[in-house]
Write a protein that holds these residues in place. Structure first.
Motif, PDB file in Angstrom:
ATOM      1  N   GLY B  26      26.318  -0.013 -10.415  1.00  0.00           N
ATOM      2  CA  GLY B  26      27.252   0.103 -11.546  1.00  0.00           C
ATOM      3  C   GLY B  26      27.347  -1.164 -12.351  1.00  0.00           C
ATOM      4  O   GLY B  26      26.423  -1.990 -12.349  1.00  0.00           O
ATOM      5  N   THR B  27      28.473  -1.324 -13.029  1.00  0.00           N
ATOM      6  CA  THR B  27      28.656  -2.408 -13.995  1.00  0.00           C
ATOM      7  C   THR B  27      29.765  -3.344 -13.537  1.00  0.00           C
ATOM      8  O   THR B  27      30.843  -2.893 -13.143  1.00  0.00           O
ATOM      9  N   ARG B  28      29.453  -4.648 -13.595  1.00  0.00           N
ATOM     10  CA  ARG B  28      30.475  -5.638 -13.249  1.00  0.00           C
ATOM     11  C   ARG B  28      31.410  -5.804 -14.439  1.00  0.00           C
ATOM     12  O   ARG B  28      31.012  -6.310 -15.494  1.00  0.00           O
ATOM     13  N   VAL B  29      32.651  -5.376 -14.287  1.00  0.00           N
ATOM     14  CA  VAL B  29      33.585  -5.416 -15.416  1.00  0.00           C
ATOM     15  C   VAL B  29      34.530  -6.610 -15.353  1.00  0.00           C
ATOM     16  O   VAL B  29      35.091  -7.018 -16.386  1.00  0.00           O
ATOM     17  N   GLN B  30      34.702  -7.169 -14.199  1.00  0.00           N
ATOM     18  CA  GLN B  30      35.468  -8.404 -14.036  1.00  0.00           C
ATOM     19  C   GLN B  30      34.816  -9.204 -12.919  1.00  0.00           C
ATOM     20  O   GLN B  30      33.917  -8.704 -12.223  1.00  0.00           O
ATOM     21  N   TYR B  31      35.269 -10.423 -12.725  1.00  0.00           N
ATOM     22  CA  TYR B  31      34.606 -11.319 -11.769  1.00  0.00           C
ATOM     23  C   TYR B  31      34.325 -10.620 -10.430  1.00  0.00           C
ATOM     24  O   TYR B  31      33.226 -10.699  -9.900  1.00  0.00           O
ATOM     25  N   SER B  32      35.316  -9.909  -9.903  1.00  0.00           N
ATOM     26  CA  SER B  32      35.051  -9.231  -8.618  1.00  0.00           C
ATOM     27  C   SER B  32      35.482  -7.774  -8.672  1.00  0.00           C
ATOM     28  O   SER B  32      36.092  -7.255  -7.726  1.00  0.00           O
ATOM     29  N   VAL B  33      35.142  -7.161  -9.778  1.00  0.00           N
ATOM     30  CA  VAL B  33      35.428  -5.726  -9.943  1.00  0.00           C
ATOM     31  C   VAL B  33      34.228  -5.042 -10.585  1.00  0.00           C
ATOM     32  O   VAL B  33      33.715  -5.505 -11.612  1.00  0.00           O
ATOM     33  N   PHE B  34      33.794  -3.956  -9.933  1.00  0.00           N
ATOM     34  CA  PHE B  34      32.705  -3.147 -10.492  1.00  0.00           C
ATOM     35  C   PHE B  34      33.224  -1.747 -10.791  1.00  0.00           C
ATOM     36  O   PHE B  34      34.122  -1.240 -10.098  1.00  0.00           O
ATOM     37  N   GLU B  35      32.653  -1.139 -11.814  1.00  0.00           N
ATOM     38  CA  GLU B  35      32.871   0.278 -12.076  1.00  0.00           C
ATOM     39  C   GLU B  35      31.535   0.979 -11.894  1.00  0.00           C
ATOM     40  O   GLU B  35      30.524   0.555 -12.460  1.00  0.00           O
ATOM     41  N   CYS B  36      31.542   2.057 -11.078  1.00  0.00           N
ATOM     42  CA  CYS B  36      30.297   2.755 -10.753  1.00  0.00           C
ATOM     43  C   CYS B  36      30.509   4.262 -10.864  1.00  0.00           C
ATOM     44  O   CYS B  36      31.618   4.749 -10.637  1.00  0.00           O
ATOM     45  N   GLU B  37      29.458   4.965 -11.194  1.00  0.00           N
ATOM     46  CA  GLU B  37      29.483   6.432 -11.132  1.00  0.00           C
ATOM     47  C   GLU B  37      28.656   6.792  -9.895  1.00  0.00           C
ATOM     48  O   GLU B  37      27.438   6.580  -9.892  1.00  0.00           O
ATOM     49  N   LEU B  38      29.307   7.306  -8.836  1.00  0.00           N
ATOM     50  CA  LEU B  38      28.634   7.458  -7.544  1.00  0.00           C
ATOM     51  C   LEU B  38      28.672   8.901  -7.044  1.00  0.00           C
ATOM     52  O   LEU B  38      29.696   9.590  -7.158  1.00  0.00           O
ATOM     53  N   THR B  39      27.568   9.308  -6.446  1.00  0.00           N
ATOM     54  CA  THR B  39      27.581  10.564  -5.706  1.00  0.00           C
ATOM     55  C   THR B  39      28.256  10.288  -4.357  1.00  0.00           C
ATOM     56  O   THR B  39      28.406   9.119  -3.953  1.00  0.00           O
ATOM     57  N   THR B  40      28.587  11.343  -3.651  1.00  0.00           N
ATOM     58  CA  THR B  40      29.204  11.182  -2.323  1.00  0.00           C
ATOM     59  C   THR B  40      28.252  10.416  -1.406  1.00  0.00           C
ATOM     60  O   THR B  40      28.673   9.525  -0.663  1.00  0.00           O
ATOM     61  N   GLN B  41      26.990  10.717  -1.524  1.00  0.00           N
ATOM     62  CA  GLN B  41      25.964  10.057  -0.707  1.00  0.00           C
ATOM     63  C   GLN B  41      25.892   8.565  -1.045  1.00  0.00           C
ATOM     64  O   GLN B  41      25.882   7.719  -0.160  1.00  0.00           O
ATOM     65  N   GLU B  42      25.892   8.242  -2.340  1.00  0.00           N
ATOM     66  CA  GLU B  42      25.823   6.836  -2.736  1.00  0.00           C
ATOM     67  C   GLU B  42      27.046   6.079  -2.240  1.00  0.00           C
ATOM     68  O   GLU B  42      26.960   4.936  -1.773  1.00  0.00           O
ATOM     69  N   PHE B  43      28.192   6.743  -2.326  1.00  0.00           N
ATOM     70  CA  PHE B  43      29.432   6.089  -1.870  1.00  0.00           C
ATOM     71  C   PHE B  43      29.346   5.784  -0.372  1.00  0.00           C
ATOM     72  O   PHE B  43      29.713   4.693   0.087  1.00  0.00           O
ATOM     73  N   ALA B  44      28.797   6.749   0.378  1.00  0.00           N
ATOM     74  CA  ALA B  44      28.654   6.545   1.835  1.00  0.00           C
ATOM     75  C   ALA B  44      27.660   5.406   2.116  1.00  0.00           C
ATOM     76  O   ALA B  44      27.909   4.548   2.972  1.00  0.00           O
ATOM     77  N   THR B  45      26.575   5.387   1.360  1.00  0.00           N
ATOM     78  CA  THR B  45      25.561   4.335   1.548  1.00  0.00           C
ATOM     79  C   THR B  45      26.148   2.963   1.257  1.00  0.00           C
ATOM     80  O   THR B  45      25.956   2.008   2.030  1.00  0.00           O
TER      81      THR B  45
END
Lengths: 91, 91
Positions: B26-45
């Motif tokens: 995903g995208t780093r939106v702040q120093y230690s914050v990311f926003e991601c679009e994740l499938t359930t599988q990606e989230f588990a990984t």
């Protein structure tokens, strides 16, 4: 509504002001992340106050408002816990 | 699902590893914050990989998964924008 407020504030004095403001509304769960339970009015008030504190050209504040289902989906690794129990907001 | 991942990692090397891992999702939106679009599988990984990186006694990772309504409620002050357009994840 359960609200996460995360911030990147360039200048120390402004960052301290933001932190002190948010302390009055919720729990600091990470260095620059707060979890708050806010009414619509409180959310509007925080927005107004933050605008007077931050430098909109360099600083960043992100507010995420979660419904009950989203709160149930919060996942935490390592230290920390979810601050949904109202009792935690009265410190 | 739109997922915010914020982290407080005590040690630089581990923090860099976490950042590099999340850059792939995903995208780093702040120093230690990311926003991601994740499938359930990606989230588990991601969860599995993060557990191998962090020190669970000192580090903190918080994952918030937002539905479409919650994404619409995101409010940003100062610099930054919401990274929901899939095009933004392919960098």
């Amino acid at each position: 509504m359960f609200t996460i407020i995360s911030y990147d504030i360039v200048e120390d004095k402004r960052r301290t002001k933001v932190m002190n403001l948010l302390k009055g509304y919720g729990t600091r769960v990470q260095y620059s992340v707060f979890e708050c339970e806010l009414t619509t009015q409180e959310f509007a008030t925080i927005g107004k106050e933050l605008r007077t504190i931050i430098d909109a050209n360099t600083d960043s504040v992100r507010c995420y408002r979660l419904d009950a289902d989203a709160v149930q989906r919060i996942a935490i690794l390592g230290i920390g816990r979810v601050t949904t129990d109202p009792g935690y907001y009265l410190i």
